[in-house]
Design a protein around this motif. Structure first.
Motif, PDB file in Angstrom:
ATOM      1  N   PRO A  81     -30.965 -11.454 -32.353  1.00  0.00           N
ATOM      2  CA  PRO A  81     -31.355 -10.216 -31.763  1.00  0.00           C
ATOM      3  C   PRO A  81     -31.366  -8.989 -32.608  1.00  0.00           C
ATOM      4  CG  PRO A  81     -29.435 -11.588 -30.795  1.00  0.00           C
ATOM      5  CD  PRO A  81     -29.920 -12.267 -32.052  1.00  0.00           C
ATOM      6  N   ASP A  82     -30.522  -9.001 -33.876  1.00  0.00           N
ATOM      7  CA  ASP A  82     -30.641  -8.041 -34.578  1.00  0.00           C
ATOM      8  C   ASP A  82     -31.848  -7.708 -35.243  1.00  0.00           C
ATOM      9  OD1 ASP A  82     -28.001  -7.238 -33.644  1.00  0.00           O
ATOM     10  OD2 ASP A  82     -27.170  -7.807 -35.635  1.00  0.00           O
ATOM     11  N   GLN A  83     -32.686  -8.735 -35.367  1.00  0.00           N
ATOM     12  CA  GLN A  83     -34.024  -8.712 -36.013  1.00  0.00           C
ATOM     13  C   GLN A  83     -35.128  -8.387 -35.143  1.00  0.00           C
ATOM     14  OE1 GLN A  83     -31.893  -8.661 -38.666  1.00  0.00           O
ATOM     15  NE2 GLN A  83     -33.665  -9.307 -39.606  1.00  0.00           N
ATOM     16  N   ALA A  84     -34.884  -8.191 -33.853  1.00  0.00           N
ATOM     17  CA  ALA A  84     -35.981  -7.886 -32.831  1.00  0.00           C
ATOM     18  C   ALA A  84     -36.094  -6.334 -32.668  1.00  0.00           C
ATOM     19  CB  ALA A  84     -35.691  -8.462 -31.550  1.00  0.00           C
ATOM     20  N   ILE A  85     -37.073  -5.731 -32.863  1.00  0.00           N
ATOM     21  CA  ILE A  85     -37.192  -4.109 -32.411  1.00  0.00           C
ATOM     22  C   ILE A  85     -38.287  -4.102 -31.278  1.00  0.00           C
ATOM     23  CG2 ILE A  85     -38.252  -2.235 -33.534  1.00  0.00           C
ATOM     24  CD1 ILE A  85     -35.699  -2.959 -34.794  1.00  0.00           C
ATOM     25  N   LYS A 111     -35.188  -8.563 -25.225  1.00  0.00           N
ATOM     26  CA  LYS A 111     -34.609  -9.407 -26.430  1.00  0.00           C
ATOM     27  C   LYS A 111     -34.294 -10.768 -25.663  1.00  0.00           C
ATOM     28  CE  LYS A 111     -33.267  -5.773 -29.671  1.00  0.00           C
ATOM     29  NZ  LYS A 111     -32.306  -5.471 -30.301  1.00  0.00           N
ATOM     30  N   GLN A 112     -33.582 -10.704 -24.484  1.00  0.00           N
ATOM     31  CA  GLN A 112     -33.104 -12.145 -24.011  1.00  0.00           C
ATOM     32  C   GLN A 112     -34.228 -12.919 -23.782  1.00  0.00           C
ATOM     33  OE1 GLN A 112     -30.006 -13.345 -24.126  1.00  0.00           O
ATOM     34  NE2 GLN A 112     -29.333 -11.198 -25.038  1.00  0.00           N
ATOM     35  N   LYS A 113     -35.164 -12.465 -23.275  1.00  0.00           N
ATOM     36  CA  LYS A 113     -36.344 -13.360 -22.926  1.00  0.00           C
ATOM     37  C   LYS A 113     -37.169 -13.790 -24.227  1.00  0.00           C
ATOM     38  CE  LYS A 113     -40.796 -13.387 -20.522  1.00  0.00           C
ATOM     39  NZ  LYS A 113     -41.731 -12.473 -19.494  1.00  0.00           N
ATOM     40  N   LEU A 114     -37.108 -13.036 -25.326  1.00  0.00           N
ATOM     41  CA  LEU A 114     -37.541 -13.463 -26.494  1.00  0.00           C
ATOM     42  C   LEU A 114     -36.826 -14.498 -27.095  1.00  0.00           C
ATOM     43  CD1 LEU A 114     -38.972 -10.371 -28.070  1.00  0.00           C
ATOM     44  CD2 LEU A 114     -40.338 -12.128 -27.152  1.00  0.00           C
ATOM     45  N   ILE A 115     -35.619 -14.396 -27.015  1.00  0.00           N
ATOM     46  CA  ILE A 115     -34.464 -15.179 -27.734  1.00  0.00           C
ATOM     47  C   ILE A 115     -34.601 -16.654 -26.950  1.00  0.00           C
ATOM     48  CG2 ILE A 115     -32.266 -15.775 -27.939  1.00  0.00           C
ATOM     49  CD1 ILE A 115     -31.714 -12.741 -28.221  1.00  0.00           C
ATOM     50  N   LYS A 116     -34.811 -16.721 -25.633  1.00  0.00           N
ATOM     51  CA  LYS A 116     -34.809 -17.831 -25.003  1.00  0.00           C
ATOM     52  C   LYS A 116     -36.430 -18.575 -25.214  1.00  0.00           C
ATOM     53  CE  LYS A 116     -34.848 -19.536 -20.145  1.00  0.00           C
ATOM     54  NZ  LYS A 116     -34.528 -19.317 -18.561  1.00  0.00           N
ATOM     55  N   ILE A 151     -38.333  -9.069 -39.568  1.00  0.00           N
ATOM     56  CA  ILE A 151     -38.475  -8.304 -38.458  1.00  0.00           C
ATOM     57  C   ILE A 151     -39.328  -8.675 -37.505  1.00  0.00           C
ATOM     58  CG2 ILE A 151     -38.677  -5.880 -37.601  1.00  0.00           C
ATOM     59  CD1 ILE A 151     -38.080  -4.958 -40.571  1.00  0.00           C
ATOM     60  N   PHE A 152     -39.050  -8.784 -36.478  1.00  0.00           N
ATOM     61  CA  PHE A 152     -39.775  -9.174 -35.162  1.00  0.00           C
ATOM     62  C   PHE A 152     -40.317  -8.119 -34.118  1.00  0.00           C
ATOM     63  CE2 PHE A 152     -41.158 -11.546 -31.445  1.00  0.00           C
ATOM     64  CZ  PHE A 152     -41.620 -12.768 -31.961  1.00  0.00           C
ATOM     65  N   MET A 153     -41.406  -7.617 -34.315  1.00  0.00           N
ATOM     66  CA  MET A 153     -41.537  -6.485 -33.397  1.00  0.00           C
ATOM     67  C   MET A 153     -42.363  -7.068 -32.188  1.00  0.00           C
ATOM     68  SD  MET A 153     -42.820  -3.814 -36.364  1.00  0.00           S
ATOM     69  CE  MET A 153     -42.684  -2.457 -35.169  1.00  0.00           C
ATOM     70  N   HIS A 154     -41.887  -6.027 -30.822  1.00  0.00           N
ATOM     71  CA  HIS A 154     -42.550  -6.426 -29.882  1.00  0.00           C
ATOM     72  C   HIS A 154     -42.405  -5.205 -28.584  1.00  0.00           C
ATOM     73  CE1 HIS A 154     -42.937  -8.806 -25.937  1.00  0.00           C
ATOM     74  NE2 HIS A 154     -43.152  -9.712 -26.625  1.00  0.00           N
ATOM     75  N   ASP A 155     -43.280  -5.203 -27.948  1.00  0.00           N
ATOM     76  CA  ASP A 155     -43.713  -3.933 -26.920  1.00  0.00           C
ATOM     77  C   ASP A 155     -42.603  -4.405 -25.782  1.00  0.00           C
ATOM     78  OD1 ASP A 155     -45.492  -2.910 -28.499  1.00  0.00           O
ATOM     79  OD2 ASP A 155     -47.146  -3.633 -27.396  1.00  0.00           O
ATOM     80  N   LEU A 156     -42.074  -3.115 -25.094  1.00  0.00           N
ATOM     81  CA  LEU A 156     -41.074  -3.545 -23.728  1.00  0.00           C
ATOM     82  C   LEU A 156     -41.893  -3.997 -22.857  1.00  0.00           C
ATOM     83  CD1 LEU A 156     -38.282  -2.930 -22.798  1.00  0.00           C
ATOM     84  CD2 LEU A 156     -39.038  -0.603 -22.177  1.00  0.00           C
ATOM     85  N   ASP A 157     -43.200  -3.711 -22.709  1.00  0.00           N
ATOM     86  CA  ASP A 157     -44.018  -4.138 -21.539  1.00  0.00           C
ATOM     87  C   ASP A 157     -43.369  -3.868 -20.054  1.00  0.00           C
ATOM     88  OD1 ASP A 157     -46.064  -4.794 -23.489  1.00  0.00           O
ATOM     89  OD2 ASP A 157     -45.333  -6.743 -23.953  1.00  0.00           O
ATOM     90  N   GLU A 158     -43.484  -4.934 -19.511  1.00  0.00           N
ATOM     91  CA  GLU A 158     -43.077  -4.862 -18.017  1.00  0.00           C
ATOM     92  C   GLU A 158     -41.528  -4.984 -18.066  1.00  0.00           C
ATOM     93  OE1 GLU A 158     -42.945  -9.068 -18.773  1.00  0.00           O
ATOM     94  OE2 GLU A 158     -44.434  -7.471 -19.422  1.00  0.00           O
ATOM     95  N   HIS A 159     -40.771  -5.216 -18.902  1.00  0.00           N
ATOM     96  CA  HIS A 159     -39.418  -5.683 -18.880  1.00  0.00           C
ATOM     97  C   HIS A 159     -38.697  -4.367 -18.500  1.00  0.00           C
ATOM     98  CE1 HIS A 159     -40.940  -8.858 -21.778  1.00  0.00           C
ATOM     99  NE2 HIS A 159     -40.109  -9.413 -20.931  1.00  0.00           N
ATOM    100  N   PRO A 160     -37.395  -4.441 -17.674  1.00  0.00           N
ATOM    101  CA  PRO A 160     -36.832  -3.250 -17.199  1.00  0.00           C
ATOM    102  C   PRO A 160     -35.805  -2.699 -18.565  1.00  0.00           C
ATOM    103  CG  PRO A 160     -35.593  -5.474 -16.727  1.00  0.00           C
ATOM    104  CD  PRO A 160     -37.167  -5.628 -17.148  1.00  0.00           C
ATOM    105  N   CYS A 161     -35.488  -3.354 -19.494  1.00  0.00           N
ATOM    106  CA  CYS A 161     -34.864  -2.670 -20.677  1.00  0.00           C
ATOM    107  C   CYS A 161     -34.897  -3.659 -21.986  1.00  0.00           C
ATOM    108  CB  CYS A 161     -33.253  -2.456 -20.200  1.00  0.00           C
ATOM    109  SG  CYS A 161     -32.314  -4.145 -20.090  1.00  0.00           S
TER     110      CYS A 161
END
Length: 177
Positions: A90-94, A77-82, A62-72
């Motif tokens: 994507p399903d493993q990111a919370i 998730k897209q930024k992290l995947i990149k 499981i990969f946990m991350h804060d929304l921070d400044e992202h709009p949604c």
């Protein structure tokens, strides 16, 4: 069968929260839980680690991350995947809305807010680090306050006050495994 979970967390606040709240439920499905603090590591190292997990028998992550400044959540998730060259599924990111501090506050029952001289927030999703820090009673230092919140943390209360925590519970603390 021995099952292992790798829990990627940004830092010590996230790890503390997961050890207190998520780990007891995850231990029902996994015999070993390893924490990987990724905030101060090179993205290439995390990418290699993510790519190696599917080769480990009976392992998941499981990969946990804060929304921070992202709009949604999707944009985050897209930024992290990149960032990790598509190694992160994507399903493993919370994604915690706004930040993990909002989850800490979500689980404190109303009666405990009064005891701590803390304003009860019906919805904690917009709480970021800065807002959280302004709510800390003067009698506490930040880390001690977070530990105090976890002592009476209610998962059901938190699910009703924070949608991203509810999503995390439904996806990873249920009978999925």
């Amino acid at each position: 069968m021995f099952k292992r979970l790798f829990l990627f967390v940004e830092g010590p606040d996230d790890e503390r929260f997961c050890r207190a709240v998520a780990e007891p439920m995850l231990k029902l499905h996994f015999q070993e839980i390893k924490y990987i603090n990724f905030a101060n590591r090179k993205p290439a190292d995390i990418e290699k680690f993510l790519k190696s997990i599917p080769r480990i028998p009976h392992a998941d992550y499981i990969f946990m991350h804060d929304l921070d400044e992202h709009p949604c959540v999707t944009a985050c998730k897209q930024k992290l995947i990149k960032k990790f060259s598509n190694a992160l599924l994507p399903d493993q990111a919370i994604i915690a809305k706004q930040e993990i501090e909002s989850w800490y506050l979500a689980g404190i029952p109303k009666e405990n807010c009064k005891k701590l001289k803390l304003k009860f927030l019906k919805d904690t999703q917009k709480v970021n680090k800065e807002k959280f820090n302004t709510l800390i009673p003067l009698s506490f230092i930040r880390t001690d306050f977070m530990v105090e919140l976890l002592k009476t943390f209610s998962i059901e209360e938190a699910k009703s006050r924070n949608d991203s925590f509810c999503y995390f519970c439904d996806k990873h603390l249920s009978e999925k495994y």
